[in-house]
Design a protein around this motif. Structure first.
Motif, PDB file in Angstrom:
ATOM      1  N   LYS A 163       0.842  -1.281  -0.019  1.00 33.70           N
ATOM      2  CA  LYS A 163       0.000   0.017   0.160  1.00 33.70           C
ATOM      3  C   LYS A 163       0.893   1.241   0.083  1.00 33.70           C
ATOM      4  CE  LYS A 163      -4.105  -1.714   2.543  1.00 33.70           C
ATOM      5  NZ  LYS A 163      -4.816  -1.703   3.462  1.00 33.70           N
ATOM      6  N   ARG A 164       0.530   2.093  -0.869  1.00 33.92           N
ATOM      7  CA  ARG A 164       1.080   3.449  -1.030  1.00 33.92           C
ATOM      8  C   ARG A 164       0.829   4.388   0.093  1.00 33.92           C
ATOM      9  NH1 ARG A 164       1.608   5.317  -7.281  1.00 33.92           N
ATOM     10  NH2 ARG A 164      -0.301   3.874  -7.373  1.00 33.92           N
ATOM     11  N   GLY A 165       1.548   5.208   0.785  1.00 34.07           N
ATOM     12  CA  GLY A 165       1.137   6.074   1.538  1.00 34.07           C
ATOM     13  C   GLY A 165       1.256   7.533   1.082  1.00 34.07           C
ATOM     14  N   ASN A 166       1.949   7.501  -0.249  1.00 32.77           N
ATOM     15  CA  ASN A 166       2.124   8.742  -0.734  1.00 32.77           C
ATOM     16  C   ASN A 166       2.122   8.622  -2.568  1.00 32.77           C
ATOM     17  OD1 ASN A 166       5.144   8.856  -1.757  1.00 32.77           O
ATOM     18  ND2 ASN A 166       5.163   8.138   0.233  1.00 32.77           N
ATOM     19  N   TRP A 167       1.505   9.556  -3.028  1.00 30.25           N
ATOM     20  CA  TRP A 167       1.683   9.507  -4.609  1.00 30.25           C
ATOM     21  C   TRP A 167       2.233  10.722  -5.149  1.00 30.25           C
ATOM     22  CZ3 TRP A 167      -1.962   8.281  -1.020  1.00 30.25           C
ATOM     23  CH2 TRP A 167      -2.622   7.173  -1.083  1.00 30.25           C
ATOM     24  N   ILE A 168       3.367  10.415  -6.126  1.00 28.80           N
ATOM     25  CA  ILE A 168       3.987  11.554  -6.646  1.00 28.80           C
ATOM     26  C   ILE A 168       3.246  11.605  -8.199  1.00 28.80           C
ATOM     27  CG2 ILE A 168       6.119  11.891  -8.167  1.00 28.80           C
ATOM     28  CD1 ILE A 168       7.509  10.782  -5.714  1.00 28.80           C
ATOM     29  N   VAL A 169       2.814  12.826  -8.356  1.00 27.67           N
ATOM     30  CA  VAL A 169       2.117  13.130  -9.769  1.00 27.67           C
ATOM     31  C   VAL A 169       3.135  13.870 -10.565  1.00 27.67           C
ATOM     32  CG1 VAL A 169       0.297  14.165 -10.801  1.00 27.67           C
ATOM     33  CG2 VAL A 169      -0.150  13.067  -8.791  1.00 27.67           C
ATOM     34  N   ASP A 170       3.628  13.328 -11.590  1.00 27.59           N
ATOM     35  CA  ASP A 170       4.631  13.890 -12.164  1.00 27.59           C
ATOM     36  C   ASP A 170       4.661  13.406 -14.038  1.00 27.59           C
ATOM     37  OD1 ASP A 170       6.998  15.371 -13.187  1.00 27.59           O
ATOM     38  OD2 ASP A 170       8.503  14.044 -12.191  1.00 27.59           O
TER      39      ASP A 170
END
Length: 243
Positions: A163-170
């Motif tokens: 499970k991800r706890g953060n998401w990079i939008v790039d």
């Protein structure tokens, strides 16, 4: 090793792990995407349905139980297609072992064409949408979901299948191939903006009637923690279109 299209599902360990994850009550498939697709499809009574990337066709069995006249599932993975045929046992359903790109689309044959979390594996959606438009009857409906573009833009924050706890939008506006670490493998997906999906649908002759970004609803989650986590970023993009 990298897998394209449905080929990852023919790996025994990947297939087994995926099915266990998908069957979790709080998985995005069940808690977010499923209720949206059910709502967008609405009445399927006496409808001829084509399902692209049908997986194990549990959804097809549900549609037939809800009154669909017939169901055709198209699936590229041999393992998934075998599971789908078992689920169609005794039902008015047909499973075709083809990819949605290689399938021969019969002209004006279906009332509803649907696809769930599969079109993001397809490199050329313009040709696909043209084929789908051709295969629909007059006023036929095209209802589909994909992984939300905010999550396909970059997989830098996803080092494992956990499970991800953060998401990079790039690189959001750089459309094209992305490689996602998933279930101890690397799968190739195709990132597109919401605008590209929308404009391609219009150029292929569709009218977009509805669009959803998968707003989580508390009643669909058994875990408060997971419900709160899913409010942080959209994971589903769904369209309802008419010919």
């Amino acid at each position: 090793m990298e897998f394209r299209g449905s080929s990852a599902y023919d790996q025994e360990d990947f297939f087994s792990t995926y099915m266990k994850r998908r069957d979790r009550k709080d998985s995005p498939n069940n808690a977010i995407e499923g209720p949206i697709i059910d709502e967008l499809l609405s009445n399927v009574q006496n409808k001829e349905v084509l399902d692209l990337g049908c997986g194990d066709a549990v959804f097809g069995r549900e549609l037939l139980d809800r009154g669909a006249a017939s169901y055709t599932g198209v699936e590229g993975s041999e393992q998934m297609a075998a599971a789908a045929r078992l689920n169609m046992s005794g039902k008015n359903g047909t499973i075709i072992r083809e990819t949605m790109e290689s399938y021969h689309y019969p002209k004006e044959s279906f009332d509803i064409i649907t696809s769930r979390f599969a079109i993001h594996y397809v490199p050329d959606i313009e040709t696909l949408f043209q084929d789908i438009h051709k295969a629909l009857k007059k006023n036929g409906r095209f209802v589909f979901s994909v992984q939300h573009p905010l999550t396909t833009s970059s997989f830098v924050s996803k080092k494992t299948g956990d499970k991800r706890g953060n998401w990079i939008v790039d690189d959001y506006f750089l459309e094209g191939e992305r490689k996602e670490p998933w279930i101890d493998q690397v799968v190739v997906k195709y990132h597109r903006t919401i605008e590209q999906y929308f404009r391609t649908l219009l150029s292929c002759g569709f009218t977009v009637k509805d669009l959803r970004e998968g707003t989580p609803m508390r009643e669909h989650f058994s875990s408060e923690e997971e419900f709160v986590r899913r409010q942080r970023i959209p994971v589903v993009l769904a369209f309802s279109c008419i010919k």
